[in-house]
Design an enzyme around this catalytic site. Sequence first.
Site, mmCIF file in Angstrom:
data_model
loop_
_atom_site.group_PDB
_atom_site.id
_atom_site.type_symbol
_atom_site.label_atom_id
_atom_site.label_comp_id
_atom_site.label_asym_id
_atom_site.label_seq_id
_atom_site.Cartn_x
_atom_site.Cartn_y
_atom_site.Cartn_z
ATOM 1 N N MET A 120 -11.403 -5.925 5.503
ATOM 2 C CA MET A 120 -10.733 -4.867 5.812
ATOM 3 C C MET A 120 -10.486 -5.455 7.549
ATOM 4 O O MET A 120 -11.336 -6.014 8.093
ATOM 5 C CB MET A 120 -11.282 -3.252 6.338
ATOM 6 C CG MET A 120 -11.709 -2.284 4.300
ATOM 7 S SD MET A 120 -10.217 -2.206 3.987
ATOM 8 C CE MET A 120 -8.932 -1.293 5.464
ATOM 9 N N HIS A 140 -0.701 -1.232 -4.444
ATOM 10 C CA HIS A 140 -2.533 -1.274 -3.867
ATOM 11 C C HIS A 140 -2.721 0.700 -3.212
ATOM 12 O O HIS A 140 -1.260 1.289 -2.807
ATOM 13 C CB HIS A 140 -2.402 -1.840 -1.968
ATOM 14 C CG HIS A 140 -3.396 -1.246 -2.036
ATOM 15 N ND1 HIS A 140 -4.777 -1.975 -2.072
ATOM 16 C CD2 HIS A 140 -4.582 -0.605 -1.125
ATOM 17 C CE1 HIS A 140 -5.603 -1.984 -1.406
ATOM 18 N NE2 HIS A 140 -5.785 -0.942 -0.370
ATOM 19 N N MET A 189 -8.345 8.268 -0.641
ATOM 20 C CA MET A 189 -9.250 8.565 0.388
ATOM 21 C C MET A 189 -10.086 10.312 0.173
ATOM 22 O O MET A 189 -9.089 10.787 -0.287
ATOM 23 C CB MET A 189 -8.971 8.792 1.832
ATOM 24 C CG MET A 189 -8.130 6.933 2.147
ATOM 25 S SD MET A 189 -6.991 6.792 3.619
ATOM 26 C CE MET A 189 -7.128 5.239 4.030
ATOM 27 N N SER A 210 2.743 -0.565 6.332
ATOM 28 C CA SER A 210 3.998 0.333 7.128
ATOM 29 C C SER A 210 4.848 -0.974 7.380
ATOM 30 O O SER A 210 6.052 -0.515 7.583
ATOM 31 C CB SER A 210 3.085 0.925 8.559
ATOM 32 O OG SER A 210 2.248 -0.152 9.037
ATOM 33 N N HIS A 260 -8.081 1.279 -4.191
ATOM 34 C CA HIS A 260 -9.421 0.381 -3.266
ATOM 35 C C HIS A 260 -10.165 1.896 -2.722
ATOM 36 O O HIS A 260 -9.155 2.922 -2.593
ATOM 37 C CB HIS A 260 -8.117 -0.237 -1.660
ATOM 38 C CG HIS A 260 -8.940 -0.276 -0.910
ATOM 39 N ND1 HIS A 260 -8.749 -0.112 0.389
ATOM 40 C CD2 HIS A 260 -10.475 0.436 -0.693
ATOM 41 C CE1 HIS A 260 -9.031 -0.390 1.547
ATOM 42 N NE2 HIS A 260 -10.849 -0.073 0.902
ATOM 43 N N GLY A 265 -0.420 2.039 9.692
ATOM 44 C CA GLY A 265 -0.429 1.298 11.070
ATOM 45 C C GLY A 265 -0.725 0.645 12.232
ATOM 46 O O GLY A 265 -0.751 1.568 13.245
ATOM 47 N N ASP A 307 -4.804 4.050 -2.318
ATOM 48 C CA ASP A 307 -5.281 4.265 -1.273
ATOM 49 C C ASP A 307 -5.900 5.325 -2.110
ATOM 50 O O ASP A 307 -5.135 6.169 -1.245
ATOM 51 C CB ASP A 307 -5.261 4.003 0.084
ATOM 52 C CG ASP A 307 -4.892 2.183 0.318
ATOM 53 O OD1 ASP A 307 -5.665 2.004 0.331
ATOM 54 O OD2 ASP A 307 -3.722 2.419 1.025
ATOM 55 N N MET A 312 -12.053 4.463 -1.639
ATOM 56 C CA MET A 312 -12.312 4.678 0.213
ATOM 57 C C MET A 312 -13.220 6.304 -0.435
ATOM 58 O O MET A 312 -13.047 7.149 0.679
ATOM 59 C CB MET A 312 -11.882 4.885 1.670
ATOM 60 C CG MET A 312 -11.150 3.620 1.745
ATOM 61 S SD MET A 312 -9.881 3.500 2.528
ATOM 62 C CE MET A 312 -9.038 2.871 1.131
ATOM 63 N N SER A 333 1.126 -1.309 0.159
ATOM 64 C CA SER A 333 0.140 -0.078 0.481
ATOM 65 C C SER A 333 0.856 1.714 0.020
ATOM 66 O O SER A 333 1.961 1.537 0.740
ATOM 67 C CB SER A 333 -0.629 0.047 0.982
ATOM 68 O OG SER A 333 -1.455 1.313 1.419
ATOM 69 N N ASP A 335 -6.987 -6.189 4.289
ATOM 70 C CA ASP A 335 -5.987 -4.802 4.563
ATOM 71 C C ASP A 335 -6.124 -4.738 5.071
ATOM 72 O O ASP A 335 -7.408 -4.231 6.323
ATOM 73 C CB ASP A 335 -6.767 -4.273 2.954
ATOM 74 C CG ASP A 335 -5.570 -3.156 3.093
ATOM 75 O OD1 ASP A 335 -5.243 -2.122 4.051
ATOM 76 O OD2 ASP A 335 -6.900 -2.141 2.038
HETATM 77 C C1 DX5 Z 1 -6.085 1.790 5.324
HETATM 78 C C2 DX5 Z 1 -5.587 1.461 4.004
HETATM 79 C C3 DX5 Z 1 -4.101 0.417 3.855
HETATM 80 C C4 DX5 Z 1 -3.385 0.955 4.965
HETATM 81 C C5 DX5 Z 1 -3.052 -0.429 5.808
HETATM 82 O O1 DX5 Z 1 -7.335 2.517 5.343
HETATM 83 O O2 DX5 Z 1 -6.666 0.891 3.053
HETATM 84 O O3 DX5 Z 1 -4.048 -0.046 2.546
HETATM 85 O O4 DX5 Z 1 -2.705 1.530 3.732
HETATM 86 O O5 DX5 Z 1 -1.260 0.152 6.084
HETATM 87 P P1 DX5 Z 1 -1.312 -0.770 7.183
HETATM 88 O O6 DX5 Z 1 -0.400 -1.731 6.435
HETATM 89 O O7 DX5 Z 1 -0.233 0.656 7.722
HETATM 90 O O8 DX5 Z 1 -2.292 -1.440 7.870
HETATM 91 ZN ZN ZN Z 2 -6.455 -0.390 0.916
#
Ligand code: DX5
Ligand code: ZN
Length: 217
Positions: free
Chosen positions: A140, A36, A40, A199, A69, A148, A38, A71, A11, A176
Amino acid sequence: MTSDKVKIAPSILSADFSKLGKEIYDLDKAGCDYIHIDVMDGHFVPNITIGANVVKSIRKFSEKIFDVHLMIDPVKKYIPDFVNAGADIITIHHEINEDTLDSILLVKKLKKKAGISIKPGTPANIVEKYINHVDLILVMTVEPGFGGQKFMIEQLEKIKLIKKMIGNRKIDIEVDGGIDLNTAKSSIEAGANILVSGSTIFKCQSYKNIIKKLRNV
Ligand code: DX5
Ligand code: ZN
């Protein structure tokens, strides 16, 4: 698309955004399977990241599968932009106010892979509504919004239920949030075959080593 091999999807949320192109290039060379991404909107989730224009500008740094992804809510009107930007898989949340299935069907109509994502509080049986239309189910294991966070162990049961529901359909299960070497192992044992990791990968000096380790837990 489904195979027994575990796929690793770093990610980029945890990447150094001042050199995002180079980060993606480095992940590609380190042997990841997907990138990946994200997206948002500060509305569906309490954080804002990037839009389709950034996806388009980083597309040239890797030919790996761009796993986007979303969101965001609303989502439908933005889908053509992400397709044109170079997304290969577009995953949409069940929990948005718009009709999620409608957007999934649009992704399929535009000849891309479609995924359904569910938040930790959403039960597994919701997936039934989408199961004959999607290529991927994203479970999720943290509340979406930030990297993190701690893996929510109780989500493993949900992965197992979804794995059963899929039966012999060709649908991937992606997990994820909070993936490290321990939670990667439990997720795979529960039935996941794509691991998103932010992370854990980015805090490692060698992306190559950690990707290899995650794949072979
Ligand atoms: C959170 C994201 C994830 C995130 C995962 O909303 O969808 O993809 O980056 O990060 P880690 O692996 O650090 O939990
Ligand atoms: Zn994600």
